[in-house]
Every structure is written in C-alpha cells, then in structure tokens.
Design a protein around this motif. Structure first.
Motif, mmCIF file in Angstrom:
data_model
loop_
_atom_site.group_PDB
_atom_site.id
_atom_site.type_symbol
_atom_site.label_atom_id
_atom_site.label_comp_id
_atom_site.label_asym_id
_atom_site.label_seq_id
_atom_site.Cartn_x
_atom_site.Cartn_y
_atom_site.Cartn_z
ATOM 1 N N LYS A 1 -1.239 1.666 -10.363
ATOM 2 C CA LYS A 1 -0.657 0.336 -10.422
ATOM 3 C C LYS A 1 -0.174 0.021 -11.838
ATOM 4 O O LYS A 1 -0.779 0.466 -12.823
ATOM 5 C CB LYS A 1 -1.681 -0.712 -9.984
ATOM 6 C CG LYS A 1 -2.114 -0.595 -8.524
ATOM 7 C CD LYS A 1 -3.152 -1.647 -8.173
ATOM 8 C CE LYS A 1 -3.585 -1.551 -6.729
ATOM 9 N NZ LYS A 1 -4.626 -2.558 -6.383
ATOM 10 N N VAL A 2 0.904 -0.741 -11.928
ATOM 11 C CA VAL A 2 1.448 -1.076 -13.245
ATOM 12 C C VAL A 2 0.752 -2.278 -13.862
ATOM 13 O O VAL A 2 1.011 -2.620 -15.026
ATOM 14 C CB VAL A 2 2.966 -1.356 -13.163
ATOM 15 C CG1 VAL A 2 3.714 -0.109 -12.747
ATOM 16 C CG2 VAL A 2 3.259 -2.514 -12.210
ATOM 17 N N ASP A 3 -0.154 -2.934 -13.115
ATOM 18 C CA ASP A 3 -0.819 -4.124 -13.657
ATOM 19 C C ASP A 3 -2.038 -3.782 -14.505
ATOM 20 O O ASP A 3 -2.728 -4.682 -15.003
ATOM 21 C CB ASP A 3 -1.217 -5.077 -12.532
ATOM 22 C CG ASP A 3 -2.209 -4.461 -11.548
ATOM 23 O OD1 ASP A 3 -2.692 -3.331 -11.798
ATOM 24 O OD2 ASP A 3 -2.493 -5.096 -10.519
ATOM 25 N N GLY A 4 -2.332 -2.475 -14.665
ATOM 26 C CA GLY A 4 -3.446 -2.066 -15.502
ATOM 27 C C GLY A 4 -4.805 -2.171 -14.840
ATOM 28 O O GLY A 4 -5.832 -2.002 -15.502
ATOM 29 N N SER A 5 -4.851 -2.447 -13.551
ATOM 30 C CA SER A 5 -6.131 -2.620 -12.858
ATOM 31 C C SER A 5 -6.844 -1.297 -12.612
ATOM 32 O O SER A 5 -8.029 -1.282 -12.278
ATOM 33 C CB SER A 5 -5.904 -3.329 -11.525
ATOM 34 O OG SER A 5 -5.129 -2.523 -10.648
ATOM 35 N N GLY A 6 -6.127 -0.200 -12.749
ATOM 36 C CA GLY A 6 -6.743 1.093 -12.530
ATOM 37 C C GLY A 6 -6.680 1.584 -11.103
ATOM 38 O O GLY A 6 -7.064 2.718 -10.822
ATOM 39 N N GLY A 7 -6.190 0.752 -10.186
ATOM 40 C CA GLY A 7 -6.079 1.161 -8.800
ATOM 41 C C GLY A 7 -4.826 1.971 -8.546
ATOM 42 O O GLY A 7 -3.980 2.166 -9.420
ATOM 43 N N GLU A 8 -4.704 2.458 -7.317
ATOM 44 C CA GLU A 8 -3.556 3.266 -6.936
ATOM 45 C C GLU A 8 -2.839 2.652 -5.746
ATOM 46 O O GLU A 8 -3.411 1.888 -4.968
ATOM 47 C CB GLU A 8 -3.990 4.691 -6.582
ATOM 48 C CG GLU A 8 -4.417 5.526 -7.775
ATOM 49 C CD GLU A 8 -4.681 6.965 -7.380
ATOM 50 O OE1 GLU A 8 -4.059 7.867 -7.963
ATOM 51 O OE2 GLU A 8 -5.519 7.175 -6.480
ATOM 52 N N GLU A 9 -1.580 3.045 -5.596
ATOM 53 C CA GLU A 9 -0.753 2.580 -4.489
ATOM 54 C C GLU A 9 0.037 3.752 -3.918
ATOM 55 O O GLU A 9 0.315 4.723 -4.606
ATOM 56 C CB GLU A 9 0.238 1.511 -4.954
ATOM 57 C CG GLU A 9 -0.405 0.235 -5.458
ATOM 58 C CD GLU A 9 0.610 -0.732 -6.052
ATOM 59 O OE1 GLU A 9 0.432 -1.944 -5.864
ATOM 60 O OE2 GLU A 9 1.578 -0.256 -6.699
ATOM 61 N N LEU A 10 0.377 3.630 -2.634
ATOM 62 C CA LEU A 10 1.335 4.520 -2.006
ATOM 63 C C LEU A 10 2.637 3.746 -1.817
ATOM 64 O O LEU A 10 2.645 2.694 -1.172
ATOM 65 C CB LEU A 10 0.836 5.007 -0.640
ATOM 66 C CG LEU A 10 -0.260 6.072 -0.592
ATOM 67 C CD1 LEU A 10 -0.578 6.417 0.859
ATOM 68 C CD2 LEU A 10 0.151 7.320 -1.349
ATOM 69 N N TRP A 11 3.712 4.250 -2.387
ATOM 70 C CA TRP A 11 5.022 3.624 -2.245
ATOM 71 C C TRP A 11 5.845 4.410 -1.228
ATOM 72 O O TRP A 11 5.943 5.641 -1.301
ATOM 73 C CB TRP A 11 5.756 3.596 -3.585
ATOM 74 C CG TRP A 11 5.290 2.480 -4.484
ATOM 75 C CD1 TRP A 11 4.056 2.358 -5.065
ATOM 76 C CD2 TRP A 11 6.042 1.338 -4.899
ATOM 77 N NE1 TRP A 11 3.986 1.215 -5.815
ATOM 78 C CE2 TRP A 11 5.207 0.569 -5.741
ATOM 79 C CE3 TRP A 11 7.348 0.899 -4.663
ATOM 80 C CZ2 TRP A 11 5.625 -0.627 -6.317
ATOM 81 C CZ3 TRP A 11 7.776 -0.285 -5.242
ATOM 82 C CH2 TRP A 11 6.920 -1.036 -6.056
ATOM 83 N N PHE A 12 6.432 3.682 -0.281
ATOM 84 C CA PHE A 12 7.308 4.251 0.735
ATOM 85 C C PHE A 12 8.733 3.762 0.443
ATOM 86 O O PHE A 12 9.140 2.695 0.897
ATOM 87 C CB PHE A 12 6.882 3.799 2.131
ATOM 88 C CG PHE A 12 5.495 4.229 2.519
ATOM 89 C CD1 PHE A 12 5.292 5.376 3.271
ATOM 90 C CD2 PHE A 12 4.383 3.482 2.147
ATOM 91 C CE1 PHE A 12 4.005 5.776 3.632
ATOM 92 C CE2 PHE A 12 3.099 3.870 2.507
ATOM 93 C CZ PHE A 12 2.911 5.021 3.250
ATOM 94 N N PRO A 13 9.518 4.521 -0.319
ATOM 95 C CA PRO A 13 10.824 4.021 -0.747
ATOM 96 C C PRO A 13 11.911 4.133 0.307
ATOM 97 O O PRO A 13 12.990 3.558 0.143
ATOM 98 C CB PRO A 13 11.150 4.899 -1.955
ATOM 99 C CG PRO A 13 10.455 6.187 -1.672
ATOM 100 C CD PRO A 13 9.189 5.810 -0.951
ATOM 101 N N CYS A 14 11.669 4.888 1.382
ATOM 102 C CA CYS A 14 12.728 5.073 2.373
ATOM 103 C C CYS A 14 12.109 5.361 3.730
ATOM 104 O O CYS A 14 10.909 5.606 3.856
ATOM 105 C CB CYS A 14 13.654 6.210 1.957
ATOM 106 S SG CYS A 14 12.829 7.812 1.858
ATOM 107 N N GLY A 15 12.925 5.362 4.760
ATOM 108 C CA GLY A 15 12.470 5.647 6.108
ATOM 109 C C GLY A 15 13.440 5.077 7.117
ATOM 110 O O GLY A 15 14.491 4.519 6.766
#
Length: 466
Positions: A157-171
C-alpha cells in the motif's frame, strides 16, 4: 470451523455447502486405488512433514460426452507424489481468475467467470472462507465483482500502513461466453480485510498482461499493463499499448515502448538483473499470447531489456525476439499456447507453464494441455516438458501461484474437459449451440479442483513465490 486471517479476522466457514453442492455419487467414482503405501490418512493439504495422498473421486462429464471418466491420481509412489489434488475444492468453480499465496499459508483465488467473490483457503487446515464482493457497481454500471480474464498484481500500500493489495487493472465484464466486454475501471482487493473496491478509470482492455514495476518512483511500484483487447472479447481491438499507473498520484502514462505487435491473453515475466550472470541486466519476457481472436499463431518469446537508474526502470532496447518457435507442427511442449498458468523459478532462470490451449486454423482442432513445461531463460532458451509433473487433466483459462517456502505451485479452477469444450470439439454446431452455459459446473466447464505440483529433484525446484 473458522478461518483465521490474522488479528481480529476470524471468519466462520460453512464446511458442508461445497461438499453438498458438488457431491459426486459413489457410482461416479473410479475404482479405489491402492493405499497401502500411505495407509494413515488422506490429507486435505500439503504438509512437508506428512505423506500426501491424492483423493479426488472423479470428474463430471457432459451427458453423452465421448471422453472417458478420469481421476486426478499421481502415478507411482503416492507418498512422494509430484502431482496431487487438494481434497477441499473451490466453493465456486471458476476460471479466467487470478490467485496468490499469502504468507506461505493463505491460498487466495479472486473473481473470474461465474465467480464474483474472493475465496481463501488455509493451506494448513483446509478450511475455506468466501468474501463476497460488495453490492453496487462501477460508474459504467458493471457490478463490483463482475470481472473475468483478469490478472492481478500484488503491491504494498502507498499509505505506509505496511499492508498489501491486489490490483486488477484490466478484465472483461460478463460471464456468458460471447457476452464479454472490456472493463474501464480497476478493482483493488485489500489483502488484510479482503474487501474489494473500485479504483480509478483504466484506459486498457481485457486479457492484458500486467506487472508491478518501479517506473515513476523508487519507493512504490506502479501498476503496468501490456497489451489486451478493448471492446468485446471476440471482436474488439487488440492492443500494443504499454501503460503504467502511478498509484500515488493516480495518473496513467505511456511507459517503455509499445509491444512488437498487438496481443492479448499473454504471460509476462520480470527477470531481475543478475539472474543469468553478474553482467545480465533486468528484462521483461512476453509469451503465451494471442495475436488475433481465438488464435495463437506465434510461440516467439519477446524480450525488452531494462536499465535501472535511481531505483526506477527504463527501457534499454526495443522489443526483440528472444526465442523463436512458430511451427504448429512442433512437439506438443513447444506449440504456441495461451491462457496458461505461469510462475518463475530459481530467481528468474526458468519459466514454468501449466496447461493452456493451442489454437490452430480450425477451431475443432484446438488442443488443451495438461502438461507442465519449463523454459530455460539463461541457457538453451527452449521449452522442455517436465517429466512426472502435470495438471492431471487438460486445463486452460487458469492461473498458477507458488509458495517458495512450501516449494509447491497450486493451480485452481480453469476451463476443464467438461460440457462446452467437448460439445465444441465433437464437431456438431447444433450440439454446441444448445449447451446451457449457466453457472452450473457441468454446463460451463468451470473446474473446482486445486492441483498441486512440486519439483523436487529438478533444476527449478526453488519456486519464486511472488
């Protein structure tokens, strides 16, 4: 039972629903296999300290289909199997989805055709939980969880929280075959809360090949997208665009250089600098793609050399043919294919392909693959079939994810050899056109098994978990 997803995230599980929904009668089961080598227990999941036994009781086949019944069973010593299926199956059979393994324990399968949720399996206990997509729609009116032909990228994550995300940019939106239309809005899955949300607008198409790369910042990775199809799945415009999304500033920009030709349904791998030798720089490899609708005419592996400056990547070349292989008369493991699962091994020295489909000039000769093959990036630059390892059945439209710690690759879902493919391949357009393509497994060919492969004793035993 319950699934513990971390502090404060224990979720009740309905352990009977999936078994009741997909129960297979004893009449459908193959003859019992010899269990004298592993007499103790049939384990739900892979445990390096215990014997593993394959325990799948057969496949559903379309009424009147010509294919024989099969079982996913390993050959030889089941205590040292290289291929087996998890006892616990997907609660929702799915394909055209994506997966990842979190903390070498949590197997996550997200979205896909006829599956609008996120499913999490605890690889230590076999317990599963489903996280439905929230109600509502994106600005174009498509439901939040309606996304297939997606590939996710996993980023911090870009907020500095240390967590992770899965981004789905297309489909694509729309599960019925022939109804798919490309998405214009990204989806993001929070890997801590398992909540799915709509992100910014996307200028790309469906069935793209994305990667997370340091382009605009050395601190955070951008979500970069290569190729895809804009419009309908069957008649839209194939793209040669390469675009990157700066997540800090919510800005898209053109990056690197355009692909050598328009393509979609591809696999894309980042090979880090030094993977082959101290002098080798980072590069991208594109393969397993389509160059026209329902056709994979090229087995050429394309490469783009990169250079790192101040922690950011830039193109150091145009795309060039890294390895050739365009003949449809080639050996099966060398044939052009797409919609295969893929992971890398040994720090990018090898690409591993799982299943996939080879399209030819005649749709009735399309070939689905069950084999696992390996591409030698640093040596021969050729594909080789991995002996004694397979998916156990032909599968395409699937995804594979790996755990470096468990030393296994897991392939769940995909389009299996039931109903639709076999009606199609039997050559009767009348039969094919009358197949009910609803959400029922037997009607849409979605697979609900999870197949596990391990590669001990091979040069690619050290799987790259990300």
């Amino acid at each position: 039972p319950a699934v513990n997803l971390g502090p404060g995230r224990t979720v009740a599980v309905d352990s009977t629903a999936s078994q009741a929904q997909y129960a297979i009668s004893s009449a459908d089961a193959p003859a019992a296999y010899d269990d004298r080598q592993c007499p103790s227990t049939s384990w739900h999941v892979f445990d390096p300290a215990r014997a593993v036994k394959v325990d799948v009781y057969g496949m559903r086949w379309a009424e009147g289909a010509s294919a024989p019944r099969r079982a996913l069973r390993s050959a030889g010593d089941t205590c040292a199997a290289r291929t087996w299926a998890l006892d616990e199956r997907l609660k929702k059979p799915r394909r055209n989805h994506d997966c990842t393994i979190q903390d070498d324990r949590w197997l996550i399968n997200a979205l896909g055709r006829w599956a609008d949720d996120v499913e999490v399996m605890d690889l230590f206990s076999g317990a599963t939980a489903s996280f439905p997509a929230p109600a509502g729609a994106d600005p174009d009116g498509h439901a939040v969880g309606d996304l297939n032909h997606n590939t996710a990228v996993r980023v911090s994550k870009v907020d500095g929280s240390g967590g992770e995300e899965l981004w789905f940019p297309c489909g694509f939106h729309g599960s019925p075959i022939g109804s798919e239309v490309s998405s214009s809005h990204m989806r993001v899955l929070d890997m801590q809360s398992m909540e799915l949300r709509i992100a910014g607008r996307s200028p790309v198409g469906g069935a793209c090949a994305p990667l997370a790369l340091h382009v605009s910042s050395a601190e955070h990775k951008d979500v970069c997208v290569f190729g895809g199809t804009r419009g309908s799945h069957d008649a839209g415009d194939l793209l040669d665009d390469v675009m990157c999304f700066d997540r800090r500033n919510s800005v898209w920009s053109e990056a690197f250089v355009k692909l050598p030709r328009p393509m979609d349904h591809g696999s894309l791998a980042f090979i880090p600098g030094g993977a082959c030798d101290d002098a080798s720089g980072p590069r991208l490899l594109m393969f397993n793609y389509r160059t026209s609708h329902a056709a994979s005419w090229s087995a050429t592996v394309w490469a783009l050399n990169l250079v790192e400056s101040d922690g950011k990547l830039q193109a150091a070349s145009n795309w060039y043919a890294f390895a050739y292989g365009d003949s449809v008369e080639a050996a099966a493991h060398e044939e052009p294919r797409d919609s295969a699962g893929m992971v890398t091994a040994d720090g990018g020295k090898f690409l591993l392909d799982f299943g996939g489909i080879t399209h030819t000039d005649a749709i009735l000769r399309n070939k689905q693959h069950s084999t696992v093959r390996a591409f030698d990036v640093c040596g021969s630059k050729t594909w080789q079939r991995v002996p004694d390892v397979s998916l156990g059945m032909p599968l395409f439209a699937t995804k594979t994810c790996a755990s470096a710690d468990l030393r296994v690759a897991v392939t769940c879902g995909g389009a299996g050899p039931v109903a639709y493919p076999y009606y199609h391949m039997r050559g009767s357009e009348t039969d094919y056109s009358t197949v009910a393509r609803g959400a029922d497994t037997a009607a849409n060919s979605n697979n609900h098994y999870c197949v596990v492969n391990r590669f001990d004793g091979t040069p690619f035993a050290a799987l790259d978990g990300r």
